[in-house]
Design an enzyme around this catalytic site. Structure first.
Site, PDB file in Angstrom:
ATOM      1  N   LYS A  51      -9.933  -4.947  10.693  1.00  9.50           N
ATOM      2  CA  LYS A  51     -11.046  -4.479   9.854  1.00  9.50           C
ATOM      3  C   LYS A  51     -12.385  -4.451  10.599  1.00  9.50           C
ATOM      4  CE  LYS A  51      -9.196  -5.598   5.309  1.00  9.50           C
ATOM      5  NZ  LYS A  51      -9.441  -6.141   3.976  1.00  9.50           N
ATOM      6  N   LYS A  92     -17.186 -24.725   8.905  1.00  3.25           N
ATOM      7  CA  LYS A  92     -16.837 -23.302   8.763  1.00  3.25           C
ATOM      8  C   LYS A  92     -17.624 -22.692   7.600  1.00  3.25           C
ATOM      9  CE  LYS A  92     -12.164 -23.053  10.637  1.00  3.25           C
ATOM     10  NZ  LYS A  92     -10.763 -22.874  10.321  1.00  3.25           N
ATOM     11  N   SER A 129       0.806  -1.227   0.000  1.00  2.00           N
ATOM     12  CA  SER A 129       0.000   0.000   0.000  1.00  2.00           C
ATOM     13  C   SER A 129       0.842   1.282   0.000  1.00  2.00           C
ATOM     14  CB  SER A 129      -0.973  -0.017   1.179  1.00  2.00           C
ATOM     15  OG  SER A 129      -1.926  -1.015   0.960  1.00  2.00           O
TER      16      SER A 129
HETATM   17  P1  NAP Z   1      -8.338 -15.855   5.485  1.00  2.00           P
HETATM   18  O1  NAP Z   1      -9.357 -15.004   6.133  1.00  2.00           O
HETATM   19  O2  NAP Z   1      -7.252 -16.491   6.284  1.00  2.00           O
HETATM   20  O3  NAP Z   1      -9.135 -17.033   4.693  1.00  2.00           O
HETATM   21  C1  NAP Z   1      -8.444 -18.030   3.969  1.00  2.00           C
HETATM   22  C2  NAP Z   1      -9.412 -19.117   3.519  1.00  2.00           C
HETATM   23  O4  NAP Z   1      -8.643 -20.079   2.794  1.00  2.00           O
HETATM   24  C3  NAP Z   1     -10.074 -19.870   4.671  1.00  2.00           C
HETATM   25  O5  NAP Z   1     -11.350 -20.328   4.273  1.00  2.00           O
HETATM   26  C4  NAP Z   1      -9.137 -21.071   4.845  1.00  2.00           C
HETATM   27  O6  NAP Z   1      -9.746 -22.210   5.389  1.00  2.00           O
HETATM   28  C5  NAP Z   1      -8.784 -21.356   3.397  1.00  2.00           C
HETATM   29  N1  NAP Z   1      -7.552 -22.127   3.309  1.00  2.00           N
HETATM   30  C6  NAP Z   1      -6.359 -21.827   3.895  1.00  2.00           C
HETATM   31  N2  NAP Z   1      -5.460 -22.797   3.596  1.00  2.00           N
HETATM   32  C7  NAP Z   1      -6.125 -23.695   2.824  1.00  2.00           C
HETATM   33  C8  NAP Z   1      -5.753 -24.931   2.221  1.00  2.00           C
HETATM   34  N3  NAP Z   1      -4.511 -25.428   2.364  1.00  2.00           N
HETATM   35  N4  NAP Z   1      -6.678 -25.626   1.508  1.00  2.00           N
HETATM   36  C9  NAP Z   1      -7.929 -25.144   1.372  1.00  2.00           C
HETATM   37  N5  NAP Z   1      -8.358 -23.980   1.930  1.00  2.00           N
HETATM   38  C10 NAP Z   1      -7.453 -23.280   2.640  1.00  2.00           C
HETATM   39  O7  NAP Z   1      -7.581 -15.057   4.324  1.00  2.00           O
HETATM   40  P2  NAP Z   1      -8.166 -13.867   3.422  1.00  2.00           P
HETATM   41  O8  NAP Z   1      -7.889 -12.577   4.066  1.00  2.00           O
HETATM   42  O9  NAP Z   1      -9.544 -14.225   3.062  1.00  2.00           O
HETATM   43  O10 NAP Z   1      -7.187 -13.936   2.149  1.00  2.00           O
HETATM   44  C11 NAP Z   1      -7.178 -15.065   1.271  1.00  2.00           C
HETATM   45  C12 NAP Z   1      -6.237 -14.804   0.104  1.00  2.00           C
HETATM   46  O11 NAP Z   1      -6.708 -13.693  -0.656  1.00  2.00           O
HETATM   47  C13 NAP Z   1      -4.812 -14.413   0.508  1.00  2.00           C
HETATM   48  O12 NAP Z   1      -3.927 -15.100  -0.334  1.00  2.00           O
HETATM   49  C14 NAP Z   1      -4.708 -12.931   0.246  1.00  2.00           C
HETATM   50  O13 NAP Z   1      -3.438 -12.522  -0.155  1.00  2.00           O
HETATM   51  C15 NAP Z   1      -5.691 -12.746  -0.910  1.00  2.00           C
HETATM   52  N6  NAP Z   1      -6.297 -11.402  -0.923  1.00  2.00           N
HETATM   53  C16 NAP Z   1      -6.174 -10.640  -2.049  1.00  2.00           C
HETATM   54  C17 NAP Z   1      -6.759  -9.382  -2.082  1.00  2.00           C
HETATM   55  C18 NAP Z   1      -6.620  -8.517  -3.312  1.00  2.00           C
HETATM   56  O14 NAP Z   1      -6.830  -7.296  -3.225  1.00  2.00           O
HETATM   57  N7  NAP Z   1      -6.314  -9.065  -4.457  1.00  2.00           N
HETATM   58  C19 NAP Z   1      -7.472  -8.910  -0.982  1.00  2.00           C
HETATM   59  C20 NAP Z   1      -7.595  -9.718   0.148  1.00  2.00           C
HETATM   60  C21 NAP Z   1      -6.999 -10.977   0.160  1.00  2.00           C
HETATM   61  P3  NAP Z   1      -9.619 -22.562   6.973  1.00  2.00           P
HETATM   62  O15 NAP Z   1     -10.513 -21.584   7.669  1.00  2.00           O
HETATM   63  O16 NAP Z   1     -10.069 -23.964   7.055  1.00  2.00           O
HETATM   64  O17 NAP Z   1      -8.170 -22.357   7.339  1.00  2.00           O
END
Ligand code: NAP
Length: 277
Positions: free
Chosen positions: A69, A154, A20
């Site tokens: 957040k 979940k 950012s």
């Molecule tokens: P989060 O709240 O930690 O959620 C991650 C999700 O992925 C949870 O449902 C988790 O399941 C699942 N997961 C994690 N490891 C996994 C695996 N090995 N197999 C299957 N499912 C798995 O994270 P988030 O903030 O939503 O972010 C997720 C991704 O989006 C990140 O890589 C982040 O960099 C990206 N992102 C991008 C933007 C953008 O602007 N482009 C914005 C936000 C986020 P469990 O609950 O079972 O662990």
């Protein structure tokens, strides 16, 4: 106070990998102003103190990221309707000592796909980003959303917390290769699988049982081409990574603070240089 010097920042923890500052300092320059965008890494116990510091030191506004957040909500004087519905704020404007909260993640997600005709979506993962994306898809008037997560409990808690807040039908499924995506026209990866680091060589799914017109949206932006996107390209599918989402959420935040549109192409150029040079 120099009105031409824009003071901006970000609150979260950890912030070491946040891009950012690069995006927002490019945005500041692109409107011909000087300014700064500083990182304020703090835990929940120091959130109030950090906000007061920003208020007292003439900051124009700040971003809020993981894990604050939701924590930020109780400190706000006003909250935008969309941010209130989601229950999460990523952008705060400070005006006459008052805090105004917004969520620009939804805008960022929608902007690259707003002209597409989409009916049925599958979201992989049920975390924070998936939550904002459900509201984005609802705003796009998508008909059905399937939330596919490795832990069905979940996923059920996730969809039950959203059902009353959206018009779109939403259901949950266990994330597996056997899922039938033949009716899905947009698939969005909201898991960290494919992301630089320990997950880089993994894909949440191999894109079997799909519609040949499927659009694949991987919100991971580093690396530029995740394993999922590589598979999608090999199958001739249209796809994008998460970089535009990141840029557009930042551009919208900047517009809220500065009341001016930054140069999106310059912001994108600085991000491309940072991540993929
Ligand atoms: P989060 O709240 O930690 O959620 C991650 C999700 O992925 C949870 O449902 C988790 O399941 C699942 N997961 C994690 N490891 C996994 C695996 N090995 N197999 C299957 N499912 C798995 O994270 P988030 O903030 O939503 O972010 C997720 C991704 O989006 C990140 O890589 C982040 O960099 C990206 N992102 C991008 C933007 C953008 O602007 N482009 C914005 C936000 C986020 P469990 O609950 O079972 O662990």
């Amino acid at each position: 106070m120099d009105k031409n010097f824009l003071k901006l920042g970000i609150i979260g923890n950890p912030l070491s990998h946040s891009i950012s500052p690069i995006l927002q300092e490019t945005a500041i320059k692109s409107i011909g102003k000087n300014g700064e965008y500083k990182k304020f890494e703090c835990d929940k116990e120091h959130l109030s103190e950090t906000i007061n510091f920003l208020k007292e030191n003439n900051y124009l506004g700040f971003n809020v990221t993981i894990p604050h957040k939701e924590n930020i909500l109780k400190y706000l004087d006003f909250i935008d309707e969309t941010a209130e519905k989601i229950g999460a704020v990523n952008t705060v404007k400070i005006k006459e000592g008052k805090l105004y909260g917004y969520n620009t993640d939804i805008f960022g997600f929608i902007e690259p796909i707003k002209d597409k005709k989409l009916n049925n979506a599958a979201i992989l993962g049920a975390g924070g980003a998936a939550r904002a994306i459900v509201f984005g898809l609802d705003k796009l008037k998508i008909k059905n959303i399937s939330v596919c997560a490795r832990d069905i409990n979940k996923a059920n808690i996730f969809i039950n917390s959203l059902k009353d807040k959206i018009n779109t039908n939403i259901n949950s499924e266990i994330l597996s290769e056997n899922l039938d995506f033949s009716n899905i026209d947009i698939l969005i990866n909201c898991t960290p699988l494919g992301m630089k680091g320990k997950f880089e060589n993994q894909s949440p799914i191999n894109l079997n049982n799909i519609n040949k017109n499927l659009f694949v949206y991987d919100i991971v932006y580093n690396p530029q081409e995740t394993v999922l996107l590589k598979i999608a390209k090999e199958k001739g599918l249209e796809c994008i990574n998460g970089l535009d989402m990141l840029i557009y959420q930042g551009a919208k935040a900047f517009e809220i603070w500065a009341n001016k549109n930054p140069d999106i192409q310059e912001m994108k150029h600085s991000a491309l240089n940072y991540f993929y040079k």
